[in-house]
Structure formats: structure tokens, C-alpha cells
Design an enzyme around this catalytic site. Sequence first.
Site, PDB file in Angstrom:
ATOM      1  NE  ARG A 274      -3.717   0.149   2.134  1.00 39.28           N
ATOM      2  CZ  ARG A 274      -4.557   0.537   3.068  1.00 39.28           C
ATOM      3  NH1 ARG A 274      -4.763  -0.198   4.118  1.00 39.28           N
ATOM      4  NH2 ARG A 274      -5.208   1.686   2.939  1.00 39.28           N
TER       5      ARG A 274
ATOM      6  CE1 TYR B  59     -12.847  10.483  -6.143  1.00 44.89           C
ATOM      7  CE2 TYR B  59     -12.992  12.135  -4.416  1.00 44.89           C
ATOM      8  CZ  TYR B  59     -13.209  10.844  -4.861  1.00 44.89           C
ATOM      9  OH  TYR B  59     -13.778   9.912  -4.031  1.00 44.89           O
TER      10      TYR B  59
ATOM     11  CG  MET C  68     -10.273  14.629  -0.697  1.00 45.45           C
ATOM     12  SD  MET C  68     -11.420  13.395  -0.003  1.00 45.45           S
ATOM     13  CE  MET C  68     -12.239  14.317   1.292  1.00 45.45           C
TER      14      MET C  68
ATOM     15  CE  LYS D 234     -11.675  13.951   5.575  1.00 45.12           C
ATOM     16  NZ  LYS D 234     -10.937  13.190   6.565  1.00 45.12           N
TER      17      LYS D 234
ATOM     18  CG  HIS E 171     -14.069   7.133   5.128  1.00 47.87           C
ATOM     19  ND1 HIS E 171     -14.488   7.755   3.979  1.00 47.87           N
ATOM     20  CD2 HIS E 171     -12.847   6.601   4.855  1.00 47.87           C
ATOM     21  CE1 HIS E 171     -13.542   7.610   3.054  1.00 47.87           C
ATOM     22  NE2 HIS E 171     -12.543   6.913   3.551  1.00 47.87           N
TER      23      HIS E 171
ATOM     24  CB  SER F 295     -18.065  12.274   2.237  1.00 45.21           C
ATOM     25  OG  SER F 295     -16.999  11.366   2.197  1.00 45.21           O
TER      26      SER F 295
HETATM   27  O1  76R Z   1      -6.633   2.656   5.273  1.00 44.01           O
HETATM   28  C1  76R Z   1      -7.616   1.937   5.635  1.00 44.01           C
HETATM   29  O2  76R Z   1      -8.061   1.001   4.977  1.00 44.01           O
HETATM   30  C2  76R Z   1      -8.228   2.279   6.927  1.00 44.01           C
HETATM   31  C3  76R Z   1      -9.511   2.951   6.761  1.00 44.01           C
HETATM   32  C4  76R Z   1      -9.435   4.225   5.919  1.00 44.01           C
HETATM   33  C5  76R Z   1      -8.827   5.433   6.233  1.00 44.01           C
HETATM   34  C6  76R Z   1      -8.045   5.814   7.476  1.00 44.01           C
HETATM   35  C7  76R Z   1     -10.036   4.367   4.612  1.00 44.01           C
HETATM   36  C8  76R Z   1     -10.693   3.340   3.929  1.00 44.01           C
HETATM   37  N1  76R Z   1      -9.829   5.650   4.180  1.00 44.01           N
HETATM   38  C9  76R Z   1      -9.091   6.321   5.123  1.00 44.01           C
HETATM   39  C10 76R Z   1      -8.632   7.625   5.052  1.00 44.01           C
HETATM   40 MN1  76R Z   1     -10.654   6.486   2.535  1.00 44.01          MN
HETATM   41  N2  76R Z   1     -11.427   7.291   0.850  1.00 44.01           N
HETATM   42  C11 76R Z   1     -11.521   8.649   0.589  1.00 44.01           C
HETATM   43  C12 76R Z   1     -12.364   8.839  -0.558  1.00 44.01           C
HETATM   44  O3  76R Z   1     -15.330  10.709  -2.161  1.00 44.01           O
HETATM   45  C13 76R Z   1     -15.270  10.773  -0.910  1.00 44.01           C
HETATM   46  O4  76R Z   1     -16.296  10.963  -0.205  1.00 44.01           O
HETATM   47  C14 76R Z   1     -13.949  10.676  -0.197  1.00 44.01           C
HETATM   48  C15 76R Z   1     -12.799  10.168  -1.090  1.00 44.01           C
HETATM   49  C16 76R Z   1     -12.742   7.587  -1.014  1.00 44.01           C
HETATM   50  C17 76R Z   1     -13.603   7.261  -2.197  1.00 44.01           C
HETATM   51  C18 76R Z   1     -12.147   6.625  -0.102  1.00 44.01           C
HETATM   52  C19 76R Z   1     -12.280   5.245  -0.233  1.00 44.01           C
HETATM   53  N3  76R Z   1      -9.879   8.296   3.036  1.00 44.01           N
HETATM   54  C20 76R Z   1      -9.020   8.532   4.075  1.00 44.01           C
HETATM   55  C21 76R Z   1      -8.593   9.923   4.027  1.00 44.01           C
HETATM   56  C22 76R Z   1      -7.612  10.605   4.962  1.00 44.01           C
HETATM   57  C23 76R Z   1      -8.450  11.280   6.030  1.00 44.01           C
HETATM   58  C24 76R Z   1      -7.674  11.995   7.098  1.00 44.01           C
HETATM   59  O5  76R Z   1      -6.530  11.643   7.383  1.00 44.01           O
HETATM   60  O6  76R Z   1      -8.285  12.927   7.688  1.00 44.01           O
HETATM   61  C25 76R Z   1      -9.242  10.499   2.954  1.00 44.01           C
HETATM   62  C26 76R Z   1      -9.126  11.918   2.469  1.00 44.01           C
HETATM   63  C27 76R Z   1     -10.057   9.473   2.360  1.00 44.01           C
HETATM   64  C28 76R Z   1     -10.890   9.671   1.280  1.00 44.01           C
HETATM   65  N4  76R Z   1     -11.385   4.633   2.001  1.00 44.01           N
HETATM   66  C29 76R Z   1     -11.203   3.447   2.664  1.00 44.01           C
HETATM   67  C30 76R Z   1     -11.910   4.340   0.743  1.00 44.01           C
HETATM   68  C31 76R Z   1     -12.049   2.899   0.633  1.00 44.01           C
HETATM   69  C32 76R Z   1     -12.566   2.161  -0.603  1.00 44.01           C
HETATM   70  C33 76R Z   1     -11.603   2.354   1.810  1.00 44.01           C
HETATM   71  C34 76R Z   1     -11.537   0.865   2.208  1.00 44.01           C
HETATM   72  C35 76R Z   1     -10.143   0.385   1.871  1.00 44.01           C
HETATM   73  C36 76R Z   1     -10.009  -1.116   2.057  1.00 44.01           C
HETATM   74  O7  76R Z   1     -10.325  -1.600   3.127  1.00 44.01           O
HETATM   75  O8  76R Z   1      -9.562  -1.751   1.093  1.00 44.01           O
END
Ligand code: 76R
Length: 251
Positions: A130, A145, A147, A149, A172, A223
Site C-alpha cells: 500500500r 480527484y 479533496m 477536509k 468511512h 464526506s
Molecule cells: O486505510 C484503511 O483502509 C483504513 C480505513 C481508511 C482510512 C483511514 C479508509 C478506507 N480511508 C481512510 C482515510 Mn478512505 N477514501 C476517501 C475517498 O469521495 C469521498 O467521499 C472521499 C474520497 C474515497 C472514495 C475513499 C475510499 N480516506 C481517508 C482519508 C484521509 C483522512 C484523514 O486523514 O483525515 C481520505 C481523504 C479518504 C478519502 N477509504 C477506505 C476508501 C475505501 C474504498 C476504503 C476501504 C479500503 C479497504 O479496506 O480496502
Amino acid sequence: MSEPTETIEGWYAYHEFRTIDWTLWKNSSAEERNAVLEDYLDYENRQLAIGESHEGSFSLYQMAGDKADLLLLYFRPTLNDLIVAKNDFNKIKLADYTVPSYSYTSVVELSSYLSKPGNNPMEDPALQPRLMPNLRNMASHVCFYPMNKRREGHDNWYMLNKPERVQLMRSHGQIGRDYSDRITQIITGSVGLDDWEWGVTLFSEDPLHFKKLVYEMRFDEVSARYGDFGSFYVGSTINGDALYQVLSIRE
Ligand code: 76R
């Protein structure tokens, strides 16, 4: 002040979007067009060799819409390596027939929201792919895309305390995990590196999964209340041989 979340960084990422100068391309000779494509195949082979020696990763995508025709996506251990990769592309002939339309510089980021206490993520072998993604292993379609917060009035992510953020991220993560058999996500952090706070790069065999996931996440509080989004780019992977087909002109 609320406590920042610990993050782990992996390879640097560079998304370079380009549009094809079709007028210039169509007005060039068949010999010139062939030479451009041969030159690109050489470049692609050099990129693949870097991938094979685990010093980075590269893939080319053909993009939908008029924001870009191509996406060149690079991962490298250092920012300087990314600059070298960018300049190397600019030195090949295809660069003369394509114009940059957008770019994004960031670094692979895993945040510790959901990590188990006591685990050192740097020593977790499961995290290595990863942190250093291999684009050869990704599904055929890509969605990107940027983004942020939100930091507005009562909706200020950065003023929430850590337990509140952990709770929101749990929900999330739950939605995301439901898609983990269909979508691979790479979150790249870009605070201090580029204009948005994160780049979201998703891979799937079916672009409809992007729509379903992003739509479902819109209803999730993190989101709905705290997400601000930039432009969306969607496309599919293409190798040098397929690029021949895309760019071929009937004489
Ligand atoms: O890393 C991990 O699997 C742990 C859980 C997780 C975290 C910490 C996770 C899972 N994400 C994390 C952090 Mn995410 N993610 C996005 C978007 O369109 C939107 O509404 C938001 C864009 C998508 C589509 C997405 C998908 N994630 C984050 C962060 C950092 C936040 C911070 O530090 O404040 C962002 C900006 C973000 C945004 N997220 C997942 C996914 C998917 C598909 C997962 C599951 C991954 C898996 O288990 O394989």
C-alpha cells in the site's frame, strides 16, 4: 489545539494529465508519427524496468472527457525521482504533441485512525504494497480527484478532537471496506505539496463502481459535512501498443 493524526508516508506520487494536440498530430507525416510512438515505447520500457527493480511504478491511462486525453501516473521513492521522471517525459517526442492540462504532486499516506494500538505500521509487511503501490497490479479503470477536509464555521474538521475524528473515520472505513473487493484506493497526502489536501486515486474493473462508492460516501458524515472536492478524472489503462491504435490516423 486538537491532536494531529499520525500519518505514515510511502512513495511520492505524480499525476500528470495531458491533452493531445490533434491538429499538430494529424498534420505530421506518417514517418514522424511512427517515430513518436517508437520513442514512447522506449520510454515505457524504461519505466517498466524501474517498476521491475522496485524503484517506482508507472502507468499510462486514456481519459474520458475534455479535461485530459492522457494521464501519466508515477510513484517514486523521492520527490527528486518524480522530477526526473517528469523531465524525462518532456524530453521524448510525444511531449511535443501533448499539452499538460493538470498535474498533482503528493505522497502516499496511510493515517493511523483505524490502526490497532501497539502495532508498528512500518513493520507490518501487509502495508508495504500500500505504501509502494505497483500499478501493474491495479484494475483497468482509474478515477482521480483531489479533496480537502472543510474548515468552515462549525464544520471544521481540524477543530474536532481525535476521538470524534476516529469515530467518523470508522464509518468511512466501513463503507470503503464494503467495496474492497471491487475498488482499490490509494490516498495520497498533499498538504504543503499541492493545492488540495489529498488526492484520491481509485482503481476498478468497472467504472460504475466509482459512481456507486463516491455516491454512497456522500451520505456519510465525514464526506457530507467535511468533504470538499475538486475535479474528477476518469479513464482506463493503456499500454504503448494500444496507444498506437488510439493515435493511428487512416491515410
Ligand atoms: O486505510 C484503511 O483502509 C483504513 C480505513 C481508511 C482510512 C483511514 C479508509 C478506507 N480511508 C481512510 C482515510 Mn478512505 N477514501 C476517501 C475517498 O469521495 C469521498 O467521499 C472521499 C474520497 C474515497 C472514495 C475513499 C475510499 N480516506 C481517508 C482519508 C484521509 C483522512 C484523514 O486523514 O483525515 C481520505 C481523504 C479518504 C478519502 N477509504 C477506505 C476508501 C475505501 C474504498 C476504503 C476501504 C479500503 C479497504 O479496506 O480496502
